[in-house]
Write an enzyme that holds these catalytic residues in place. Sequence first.
Site, PDB file in Angstrom:
ATOM      1  N   ARG A   4       0.710  -1.276  -0.015  1.00  0.00           N
ATOM      2  CA  ARG A   4      -0.148   0.114  -0.022  1.00  0.00           C
ATOM      3  C   ARG A   4       0.787   1.283  -0.102  1.00  0.00           C
ATOM      4  O   ARG A   4       0.630   2.124  -0.680  1.00  0.00           O
ATOM      5  CB  ARG A   4      -0.958   0.130   1.146  1.00  0.00           C
ATOM      6  CG  ARG A   4      -2.107  -1.147   1.009  1.00  0.00           C
ATOM      7  CD  ARG A   4      -2.926  -1.213   2.142  1.00  0.00           C
ATOM      8  NE  ARG A   4      -1.842  -1.600   3.475  1.00  0.00           N
ATOM      9  CZ  ARG A   4      -1.721  -0.933   4.587  1.00  0.00           C
ATOM     10  NH1 ARG A   4      -2.407   0.090   5.045  1.00  0.00           N
ATOM     11  NH2 ARG A   4      -0.903  -1.551   5.345  1.00  0.00           N
ATOM     12  N   ASN A  22      -6.488  -2.747   2.547  1.00  0.00           N
ATOM     13  CA  ASN A  22      -6.515  -4.025   2.803  1.00  0.00           C
ATOM     14  C   ASN A  22      -7.858  -4.354   2.820  1.00  0.00           C
ATOM     15  O   ASN A  22      -8.674  -3.798   3.434  1.00  0.00           O
ATOM     16  CB  ASN A  22      -5.647  -4.358   3.849  1.00  0.00           C
ATOM     17  CG  ASN A  22      -4.255  -4.338   3.815  1.00  0.00           C
ATOM     18  OD1 ASN A  22      -3.796  -4.420   2.720  1.00  0.00           O
ATOM     19  ND2 ASN A  22      -3.515  -4.073   5.044  1.00  0.00           N
TER      20      ASN A  22
END
Length: 74
Positions: A4, A22
């Site tokens: 990320r 997520n």
Amino acid sequence: MNYREHVRRDAERWGITGHAINLEDGRVEVVACGEATAIAELIDRLWEGSPAADVSDVRVEEATLVAPASFTTH
């Protein structure tokens, strides 16, 4: 650096806003808003991810969204 954060750095480099989060099933959702050429660059980089990432699939869907002011990770 996690996947990320890797995506966030690339997105900010190309002036892209959105998010990378997520999902409960272990996947990462990336929403990206920006110029078409910048989005294309980001999509190519999604396949690479961070050094520790195991990227097996990238799915791209076009959507109409109100562009957020920044790029966030959760």
